[in-house]
Every structure is written in C-alpha cells, then in structure tokens.
Design an enzyme around this catalytic site. Structure first.
Site, PDB file in Angstrom:
ATOM      1  N   GLU A   1       0.705   2.874  -3.680  1.00 10.30           N
ATOM      2  CA  GLU A   1       0.925   4.107  -4.439  1.00 10.30           C
ATOM      3  C   GLU A   1       0.568   5.286  -3.536  1.00 10.30           C
ATOM      4  O   GLU A   1      -0.596   5.531  -3.244  1.00 10.30           O
ATOM      5  CB  GLU A   1       0.067   4.145  -5.704  1.00 10.30           C
ATOM      6  CG  GLU A   1       0.335   5.410  -6.528  1.00 10.30           C
ATOM      7  CD  GLU A   1      -0.697   5.658  -7.603  1.00 10.30           C
ATOM      8  OE1 GLU A   1      -0.361   6.341  -8.587  1.00 10.30           O
ATOM      9  OE2 GLU A   1      -1.843   5.190  -7.464  1.00 10.30           O
TER      10      GLU A   1
ATOM     11  N   ASP B   1      -2.929   0.353  -5.950  1.00  9.88           N
ATOM     12  CA  ASP B   1      -3.182   1.624  -6.612  1.00  9.88           C
ATOM     13  C   ASP B   1      -3.897   2.601  -5.670  1.00  9.88           C
ATOM     14  O   ASP B   1      -4.678   2.188  -4.814  1.00  9.88           O
ATOM     15  CB  ASP B   1      -4.047   1.358  -7.850  1.00  9.88           C
ATOM     16  CG  ASP B   1      -4.336   2.595  -8.659  1.00  9.88           C
ATOM     17  OD1 ASP B   1      -3.376   3.182  -9.182  1.00  9.88           O
ATOM     18  OD2 ASP B   1      -5.521   2.965  -8.770  1.00  9.88           O
TER      19      ASP B   1
END
Length: 617
Positions: A360, A331
């Site tokens: 990400e 993330d």
C-alpha cells in the site's frame, strides 16, 4: 506421544496456556510448527511464558543445530534460533531445565509438500476482488461472539461495530464470485483482533499466527484457500508489519522496550511518509513519520530490531506455507523501515519465486510511488524488492475523468492520457495495482445519482479492465453500492445485501438483481470472463495518442492479436477522424466485446456521447 503433541498444538491454536509439570506455563509458541527442507533453514522460535528466562534451554532433534538462545528484558521470553539444514521432518524437543528438573516441549517439523515453493502469485492476468470479511456474508452465526474475546459490539446498524461476516460466509459465496468472473480475492486482515472496539476492520492484530475466532479458525482459512483454488481463484492475504493492536501480547508484555518505537510509548506519526524519499528531509521529520504510531491503539513495531524482523518475516512465510495463499498486500508499506521491508520482500520471493506482494503506497504522485517499486532508478542504489505498488494517483484521476468534458489539452480523459504518458518513471507499469476505490476511499459512486449513471460506470469499468496493470475491484461495485467517505468509514464498508439470512434483498441471487443493478452486474461479468486468459490484456503492448474531439483511444497488442478501446469523453456525439487514429484502429472488421457484434470501425463516422467500444481483432 502423538496425542500429547496434538493436544499441545490444539491448545496453542486456541490461545490457551500449556501447564508443564506445574512449574512453567507456556502461553505462546511462535510459530507453532515449521517445515523441513525450506530454502532458508534458519528458524526463530519465540517462547512466551511466566519466568521462562529462568530456565536453561536446549533443543534435541535429528540434525537440529541450536545456534543461539536470546533472553530479553522481560523474564517471560526466550528466543531460540536453530538451523534445520540437516534436519528431516520430525518432532524435536525443546528442553527447559532448572536444577534437576527438565521439562520437554514437543515441536513439530513437518514434511514440506514437493511443490510448495511453486505457489503462483497474482499478476496482470488476474482481477482482484477486495472483501472486508466482517461485511460480506455471515455463514456461521455461532461465532458472532466468542468467549475470551473482547465483547466488541455486534450491531449491524452501527458502522463502527462488528456485523458478523466470516470466512464460511465467503466460502459459501465462492460460486457467486466465480460466476462474476474474478480470478483472485483479497481479504482485509483476518488475523486475531482482540480489541474492545473497532476490531471489525482487522488492522490492529493481536496474534499474528491466529485467525480471529469470529471469522473462523486457521483450518477454516486454509479450507477457504483450497476451495478458491478448486475454482481457479487465487487468495491474497492482508498483512500489517508497521503496527499491531495494543492488546497484542508482544506489546502487553513486551519482550523488551526496543521491540516498539519510542520504547513502547505513544507518539503520533505525522503521516508524511514522503520523508523516506525526500532528499531534503530532516532526520526528525523522517523519524516521527516512520517511528510514530499510526493511532494511539496501534503500537509501532521497531523493524530495526533483528528479532522483530525475524518474527515478521517468518510469519508471512508461515501463512504461505500453511495455507497456500497466492499473494500478500502489505498495509502502510512506506511507514515501515525501508531496508527491513526490502529484506522481507526478498526473503519471501527467494522462498517462493512465483509469488507476488503488493504494498500500500498511498502517495500523491507517480514519482513518489515509483520510488517504492523494485529496481526503481529513483531509489537506487537501494532496492525495495517490492514487485507491485498501488496506483493511487490513477484512482484519483479516474474518479474525476468520467465526470468532466475531455478537451484536446486538458480535462476528462486527457487527464488519463497525460498520466499514462509518464509511465517511464515506473520500472514495471504492468505490475501496478489499479483500482477505482477500496475500503479506505469513497466508493466510485459517491451517491445514488452517480450510481445510476450507466455511461460513467461503463466507461470506468471498461478502462479499469483493459488499461495496463493489475485491476482490483471493491466488493459491491458490481451492484452499484454507493458511499461517500465524508459520511464515515462505516458507509464505505456497508454489508453486501443478502449476506445475512434476515436481509430483505439478496443481491447474490441473479433473480433479485433488477434494472440498473442487473445491467451493471452483467456488464462487469461479461468483461471479467472475457478478460480471463486474455493474453493481449495481460501482457500486450500499450499505445495511445492525445485525445482529439473529446475522443481517447488506446491499443493493446501481442503478436498478431490486438484490442482497441475507444472512449467518447464528452456529453455530445463526436466525429471520429480515422486518419488521426489510423495507427490504433483495426484495418477491417472487429468484434465489439460489449455487444458481441462484428463491426468495421471505418464505417463509423460519429460516436455517441460518453460511449465506449472495445474492439477485439
């Protein structure tokens, strides 16, 4: 002795303190155990307990070498570094001494499985199916609320509350996913989020080594992975190294102030992570972007602290070794320290050479995203060692292209042609994660009107599953679930119909899928099963030409096999100029994948509006 070891491990798994001779309480040991014969024999053991720093610490074990004991600002921590290069599987002892008293803590070094390092990661032969566990299916209602966990409201009518989905619910739907044809599942975070509100999404971890008990246990997670593997499916685990939840014990009782940025005091990030690659960025702009907190309840880790780095790297390796996961989705990758994250990627892949990691990388251009893929010329001499990045620009383009008219110089599918023609900026375009939507964006169908547009859906799915890269689907796309981010994140993360016993309709069941939903599901399943094991799509070359008369065509080829995909990007029938597209068209008959019919494209002069053909030959 074995019973004592098992009891201690069980208590730690429950997050309970361990009283030892009534003189010290061990609240956390991280990691709870480790393995012999790892490629990197170095191990950090973090001990957390009241005034543990007042004890002299030693370790005893066959072949175990104590390298260092590090005390922190807080008296409640001791960090032990050992070398296991010569240590066999065993239960070693961590000894705490004060005066004449000695307390011994058993610590297990497990025997590693012979093929553990060969876990196979995901790649372009796979299709990832993204699941938000709280919103997919509730398999165990007894864990909907758990004593000792913040009573985050369980209310399915509230998009910000917990809804009760769990790991068992996913496990019970693996046959559904197998029948759909996906080859990998990516789960939004499943580690403990002991937060008073908003814990359902999982992005504020409070214990990196524990599955949230409202989802199940560590063993439940490992069983889910094993059950997926038995069906030929891989599992990708979401991890968050940029920040944790404010109720994580590492923040609530900080080892030292430098474990978190700004000495643990809230400073809001600017979200402008372009400063990492911006040659003209000021130091202050770069610092607030990277060191600032994502939100006020998510403290920002200082990855430049060597103890934080070791803790995070070991945590990911522990989950790979323990559960056998096939990949990690990291993330907010560009919000963390570039060099530390590069060392993390390298360490994981040295231990597991076939593993894959996707970061990400939510940036608005292919140039900015390419900076983060390993071996990028734009980042040189630095190297991220990150094999897969997320193709957000392509997602944005695909969410517009199928609604517009395609011209010879712009609009519609010309946008996609133009974007793909710039793939030279990527070190490895085939390792880009491609997608139409995810848990943070509007769904591909923003409303019911778009959901009912079968031509739009058919073209988008056909492209996603045949263009270069690693496709990712968001749960519910196969049943035309619509949502607009303007209506809040809860709408994007709606419950899958049929995941709860009280649901009025069960769209996991083929008998209850009707009309456009049934047609969409069948189309998706047909393409997913066709794509399985399809080497042309997984590894084939990619060639295309600029759109003409509203048509866009590309070809995938590998040795003597090929697939040609033809799109009409307009609302009118269009003429196919065989001479213009000659290099991309099959010479003779080919099988059309969507219908199963054999056709000769040279017998076709006109193509219907918004149509798509997938020709295999």
């Amino acid at each position: 002795m074995k019973r004592v070891i098992y009891l201690i491990t069980f208590l730690l798994a429950l997050g309970l303190v361990i009283p030892l001779k009534a003189s010290v309480q061990i609240k956390h040991i991280a990691p709870q155990f480790w393995w012999a014969e790892m490629k990197n024999p170095k191990l950090q053991i973090l001990l957390h307990g009241d005034n543990i720093a007042t004890y002299q610490i030693k370790v005893k074990g066959q072949g175990v070498q104590l390298d260092e004991v590090v005390l922190q600002e807080s008296p409640n921590y001791a960090i032990i570094y050992v070398d296991l290069a010569k240590a066999p599987a065993q239960t070693m002892q961590i000894e705490l001494r004060k005066g004449k008293k000695t307390i011994s803590i058993p610590y297990e070094i497990k025997q590693r499985q012979p093929d553990a390092s060969q876990v196979k990661g995901f790649d372009a032969s796979d299709v990832l199916y993204l699941i938000m566990p709280d919103r997919f299916a509730n398999g165990d209602r007894s864990n909907d609320q758990v004593r000792g966990i913040h009573p985050d409201v369980l209310d399915r009518s509230n998009g910000f509350a917990r809804h009760g989905g769990d790991l068992l619910g996913i496990e019970q739907r693996l046959d559904y996913l197998d029948s759909l044809g996906v080859t990998a599942i990516w789960l939004n975070p499943v580690q403990e989020n002991n937060m008073p509100e908003g814990s359902y999404h999982g992005y504020a971890i409070t214990d990196y080594y524990q599955i949230d008990p409202r989802f199940g246990s560590n063993e439940d997670f490992r069983r889910l992975v094993q059950q997926a593997h038995r069906r030929g499916m891989k599992v990708v685990m979401d991890m968050i190294f940029n920040h944790c939840g404010i109720h994580n014990y590492l923040y609530a009782d900080m080892p030292s102030r430098d474990w978190f940025n700004y000495d643990g005091h809230y400073r809001q990030t600017s979200y402008r992570t372009v400063t990492q690659s911006d040659a003209y960025s000021t130091d202050s702009a770069r610092r607030i972007a990277l060191d600032g907190w994502f939100v006020s309840v998510m403290p920002d880790f200082n990855q430049r602290n060597r103890h934080v780095e070791a803790y995070l790297i070991q945590n990911s390796i522990w989950w790979i070794e323990f559960a056998g996961i096939n990949g990690i989705r990291q993330d907010t990758h560009p919000y963390a320290d570039f060099d530390m994250m590069a060392r993390w990627c390298k360490a994981v892949r040295e231990e597991y050479p076939l593993f894959n990691i996707v970061g990400e990388t939510w940036l608005n251009s292919n140039v900015l995203i390419s900076y983060w893929q390993e071996h990028s010329r734009l980042a040189a001499p630095r190297n991220s060692h990150l094999p897969t990045v997320m193709d957000f620009p392509l997602m944005e383009i695909m969410n517009k292209a199928f609604d517009e008219e395609t011209g010879d110089w712009g609009g519609g599918l010309f946008r996609i042609y133009d974007y793909l023609s710039q793939d030279m900026v990527y070190p490895n375009p085939m390792s880009l994660l491609t997608f139409l939507d995810n848990h943070d964006t509007s769904r591909f169908a923003r409303d019911q009107k778009q959901a009912s547009n079968q031509d739009r859906y058919r073209q988008a799915i056909a492209m996603l599953l045949t263009v270069r890269g690693i496709p990712q689907l968001y749960y519910g796309t196969e049943i035309l679930m619509p949502a607009d981010k303007a209506h809040g994140d809860g709408a994007l993360r709606a419950d899958f119909p049929g995941g709860w016993p009280t649901d009025s309709i069960n769209l996991f069941s083929s008998a209850e899928r009707q009309g456009a939903v049934a047609e969409a599901w069948r189309l998706m399943s047909r393409l997913l099963h066709w794509r399985k094991g399809n080497a042309v799509i997984a590894r084939g070359d990619f060639k295309h030409q600029a759109p003409q008369n509203g048509l866009y065509i590309y070809k995938r080829s590998l040795t003597d096999k090929a697939v040609t995909v033809i799109f009409n990007g307009t609302d009118a029938e269009q003429k196919l100029d065989h001479s213009y597209w000659q290099e991309l068209l099959p010479i003779g008959a080919a099988r059309e994948v969507l219908t199963g019919q054999t056709i000769d494209i040279h017998q076709h002069t006109n193509l219907p509006k918004r149509s798509v053909l997938i020709l295999e030959y």
